[in-house]
Scaffold this active site. Structure first.
Site, PDB file in Angstrom:
ATOM      1  N   LEU A 126     -74.763  50.255  76.327  1.00 43.27           N
ATOM      2  CA  LEU A 126     -74.865  50.508  74.897  1.00 43.27           C
ATOM      3  C   LEU A 126     -75.710  51.757  74.702  1.00 43.27           C
ATOM      4  CD1 LEU A 126     -74.497  49.774  71.925  1.00 43.27           C
ATOM      5  CD2 LEU A 126     -76.503  48.299  72.132  1.00 43.27           C
ATOM      6  N   ASP A 127     -75.107  52.807  74.161  1.00 40.68           N
ATOM      7  CA  ASP A 127     -75.799  54.075  73.913  1.00 40.68           C
ATOM      8  C   ASP A 127     -76.119  54.155  72.422  1.00 40.68           C
ATOM      9  OD1 ASP A 127     -76.719  56.644  73.627  1.00 40.68           O
ATOM     10  OD2 ASP A 127     -74.885  57.611  74.326  1.00 40.68           O
ATOM     11  N   THR A 128     -77.361  53.866  72.074  1.00 39.78           N
ATOM     12  CA  THR A 128     -77.743  53.846  70.665  1.00 39.78           C
ATOM     13  C   THR A 128     -77.667  55.228  70.026  1.00 39.78           C
ATOM     14  OG1 THR A 128     -80.065  54.052  71.253  1.00 39.78           O
ATOM     15  CG2 THR A 128     -79.201  51.814  70.962  1.00 39.78           C
TER      16      THR A 128
END
Length: 188
Positions: A52-54
């Protein structure tokens, strides 16, 4: 002299302890961002680890569909031979044109392909090839899986993680902004 040696040993022990706990904390932070992504296209399904790449803010500018990124090599058997490696060196629009010229019989996913503009880390604008899946299911630990069907998967010709910890990068919209819905417990 003994006091100096004791102080030095104590200091080194503290540094070693801090370094070990800091490394474990970083690993735990990364693990908290890891998901399993199950991608479905037609009769086929693939499961890959995903990070998950915020900071991922990539959307299709026309439909505002979030774009996650995945290593094209996951789908290598479904693309023409050598094509995945060419993603790194050749413009996406030329590759898409070549696929289109081959015809729907040669490449049945042609109607799923999209071009998504993006700005690279060097600030240069480029186009990324993306695939429209039927759906993805995201799971993490024992939590109920999340389901998303409004997503594009951008194809990356390289390797996303040097240690193989993940093969896809998730858009935060899939998790946080209502894009992901609990997966149905009923068979499709």
């Amino acid at each position: 002299l003994q006091l100096v040696l004791f102080a030095l040993a104590f200091y080194l022990s503290l540094r070693l302890f801090h370094g070990t706990t800091e490394g474990k904390r970083r690993q735990a932070d990364t693990t908290a961002l890891l998901w399993q992504a199950k991608i479905r296209i037609g009769e086929h399904a693939w499961e890959v680890p995903a990070l998950l790449d915020t900071g991922n803010r990539l959307f299709d500018p026309i439909t505002r569909t979030p774009v996650m990124i995945m290593e094209a090599s996951v789908w290598q058997p479904h693309f023409p031979q050598g094509w995945c490696g060419r993603l790194q060196t050749e413009p996406a629009d030329l590759l898409l044109t070549e696929l289109g010229e081959a015809g729907a019989d040669a490449f049945p996913w042609m109607n799923r392909m999209r071009l998504v503009p993006y700005r690279g880390v060097n600030g240069q604008s480029r186009l990324m090839l993306a695939v429209k899946p039927d759906a993805i299911e995201l799971s993490q630990g024992s939590a109920p899986p999340l389901h998303a069907d409004r997503v594009l998967i951008g194809l990356d010709g390289g390797t996303l993680s040097s240690d193989g910890a993940y093969r896809a990068i998730l858009h935060p919209e899939l998790i946080h902004a209502g894009q992901a819905q609990p997966a149905s417990s009923q068979p499709a």
